[in-house]
Design a protein around this motif. Sequence first.
Motif, PDB file in Angstrom:
ATOM      1  N   THR A 305       0.826  -1.208   0.000  1.00  0.00           N
ATOM      2  CA  THR A 305       0.000   0.000   0.000  1.00  0.00           C
ATOM      3  C   THR A 305       0.856   1.252   0.000  1.00  0.00           C
ATOM      4  O   THR A 305       0.581   2.216  -0.727  1.00  0.00           O
ATOM      5  N   VAL A 306       1.901   1.242   0.826  1.00  0.00           N
ATOM      6  CA  VAL A 306       2.800   2.403   0.890  1.00  0.00           C
ATOM      7  C   VAL A 306       3.487   2.615  -0.453  1.00  0.00           C
ATOM      8  O   VAL A 306       3.625   3.757  -0.930  1.00  0.00           O
ATOM      9  N   ARG A 312       2.233   7.845  -6.248  1.00  0.00           N
ATOM     10  CA  ARG A 312       1.283   8.892  -6.616  1.00  0.00           C
ATOM     11  C   ARG A 312       1.466  10.185  -5.832  1.00  0.00           C
ATOM     12  O   ARG A 312       1.208  11.274  -6.341  1.00  0.00           O
ATOM     13  N   LEU A 313       1.892  10.080  -4.594  1.00  0.00           N
ATOM     14  CA  LEU A 313       2.029  11.275  -3.766  1.00  0.00           C
ATOM     15  C   LEU A 313       3.470  11.715  -3.564  1.00  0.00           C
ATOM     16  O   LEU A 313       3.720  12.827  -3.095  1.00  0.00           O
ATOM     17  N   GLY A 314       4.398  10.837  -3.844  1.00  0.00           N
ATOM     18  CA  GLY A 314       5.789  11.156  -3.576  1.00  0.00           C
ATOM     19  C   GLY A 314       6.217  10.651  -2.209  1.00  0.00           C
ATOM     20  O   GLY A 314       5.386  10.379  -1.335  1.00  0.00           O
ATOM     21  N   LEU A 321       2.130  10.806   5.687  1.00  0.00           N
ATOM     22  CA  LEU A 321       0.871  10.070   5.823  1.00  0.00           C
ATOM     23  C   LEU A 321       1.055   8.824   6.688  1.00  0.00           C
ATOM     24  O   LEU A 321       0.228   8.526   7.554  1.00  0.00           O
ATOM     25  N   VAL A 322       2.153   8.096   6.465  1.00  0.00           N
ATOM     26  CA  VAL A 322       2.429   6.890   7.258  1.00  0.00           C
ATOM     27  C   VAL A 322       2.638   7.248   8.726  1.00  0.00           C
ATOM     28  O   VAL A 322       2.126   6.582   9.629  1.00  0.00           O
TER      29      VAL A 322
END
Length: 686
Positions: A305-306, A312-314, A321-322
């Motif tokens: 998932t990461v 997509r997000l960099g 986020l994590v």
Amino acid sequence: MFIPGLAMLSVLGYRGLLPVAAAPPVTFAVVALLGQVYAWIGLRYSLGSLSVGLVVCLVLTWCISRLVLGRLPAPLPRELSRRRRGTVFLSFFVAVGAGVLIALPILRQWDPELPAQQIDSVFHYNLAWTITQTGDASLLTGASWSFSLRAIPAYYPLVWHAIVAAIAGPARIVAVTNTLVSLTPIIWVLGIAALAHEAFPTSRWAPAVASLTVTLLPAYPVYMLAYRQLWPNALGYAVLPAMLALLCRAMRLLSVTGVAGRRRATIALGVFAAALLGAIATYPSAVFSVLLTGLPLLYGIVKATVAFVSRRLGRERTAALVAGTGAVVLLLAAAMLVLEPGVIARLGRDGYAGLTNVPRRLRALLTLWPLGGAGLGYKTALSLQLVLIVSGLVVTVRRQQWRWITWAWLLPMILLTASYLPLGPLTAATGLWYNDPYRIIPLVMPAISLLAAASVDWLLSVVRVCAPAWHVRPAQEATAAACVLILFAGGIGADSARSNAAVSSYVSGSITPVHTLEVDEVEMIRSLRDHTDASLMVLGDPAAGAAYVEVLAGLRSVFPHLTFRSLDWDAQYLAQHFSAIDKDPKVCELVRHYRVGYYYSDDAGTVAGIDVTERAPGLYGVDTSGGFELVASAGTASVWRITACGDLAPASARDPWGLSTPYEPLYGPDGAANTFDENGELIPEN
């Protein structure tokens, strides 16, 4: 248990063995949800309302699947579901056969019409019966009447009881419960087969090998089902392999989103989450079991998932986020520890771990069967078990794609070691499983079944190399069939160990820890349905059999559970002083107020860890020569109509199924009359 969940999973595109194995926890989630919703909206829980709710949930599932998948077909693409013809049928057939083999000691020795005798079993019977009376299957309030006179809202995981209540109605609780006990091993082995199916997607024989491997291990489920009779707990473990299989499927789809599609991966994660809620509703410690045994798979899912989000997000945004997600998870875990004192209490329990008799502890750890040997057949099964574990570890450690199986075995084994030997914080962590080795051993067994499957798969790869090119497939099939037959023979050998743990309490000389009933006494209690007033309560010691009047005769018992609750002061007073009914006016006041119309008399039964007569002296030695009328008797047991106290309170004066009834209890723990405010709330003493 199977049909609702299977229908929902089929709508979501699941095919083959996995939806069959994963159907029970999905069904459990829906049953728990409907029970709670019905309680909130005031709708009575019954087979009819449950059926309507299941249909509505199926329609909603179809709508959600269409919304998420869009034009994408629900079933997996062929390149992700390609298996040899007949694999699913073979896996299902062997799994069901292995489940029946495990359940045979129960099927042979238990009469489905006779209630089991244990501290927990009478509670579970009566809780299912209570649901048929109240129509309340809420996890938050459904168990509130399950201890004695004082009903207080209480949480309890009652999916087991809700299923039994819906199917059985008030008159068939015992037979349906005993049937569910016999079906639990099949649920367990189907999950094992599905897990092997997902872990070895190209193997024809892995599910059969894994299914038969668990027949070598007698510690679960028969010991927990038949000897300890921890039925909801056992059912929570039974769905564990299916949960791991769903994790396997989710991890595989996340790793090939280009072929499977992100939407299918999203559905796979949603199905796992729903099934996890069902497992938790069945028995809350399931969340810890899944987290521990599924940690390697969860790590793979998080990693995939990461990686997907990072593309997509960099990297920087993904790292933030994590970190944020991790902080939220830690806060939720801390909140659970703070808000749920039961978790802290479990972590502080005194356990079995110690340094006395270390050789015996190590032997139990090695064999996974603390009760010890049971003849040549069991020793053969034990030898096979040890060989498969060692060879499987050697194989899985060397192969990257199977290394998670090694971790899935190692993590619960470390915990199991800590339950036998003092290992500080690790031993404290075993409190989440009541510091009980028998509740930790099932966590190891799914990994052992996969280790066995890996061993056989390695053996087949050797055959592929050594056999002539034109003879490879027949040689592999013959080798695999031989392994299956050897495992089947080992499973039969382990039957003696399972049989020792499944002896009926009605057998003369039985060593079961609880004995409160005889066969003729059961028939006598059942006969009470025909000539008693169901609006009146029965007073008697549950350790003498009185608690069974609920499930067998449809009469409410003052003590519906073998253990007494200290807050139930009025019931405790009767347990101490009922034999003084002709001298103590408080006894008759309580009898009249609660409409206690019958007295159950019998010799004290046997309950391990409880001095029965010392706990309830007022329920023995009662003079029934005056103020009592005989209703029924069998052997030493008898039921008497209480006339010594005159007319009882009218039936309309008190709701027998009310919660936190005002102006109750009448007396405090010291026997003094309680005082109440104008709303009937108890005024505590300073």
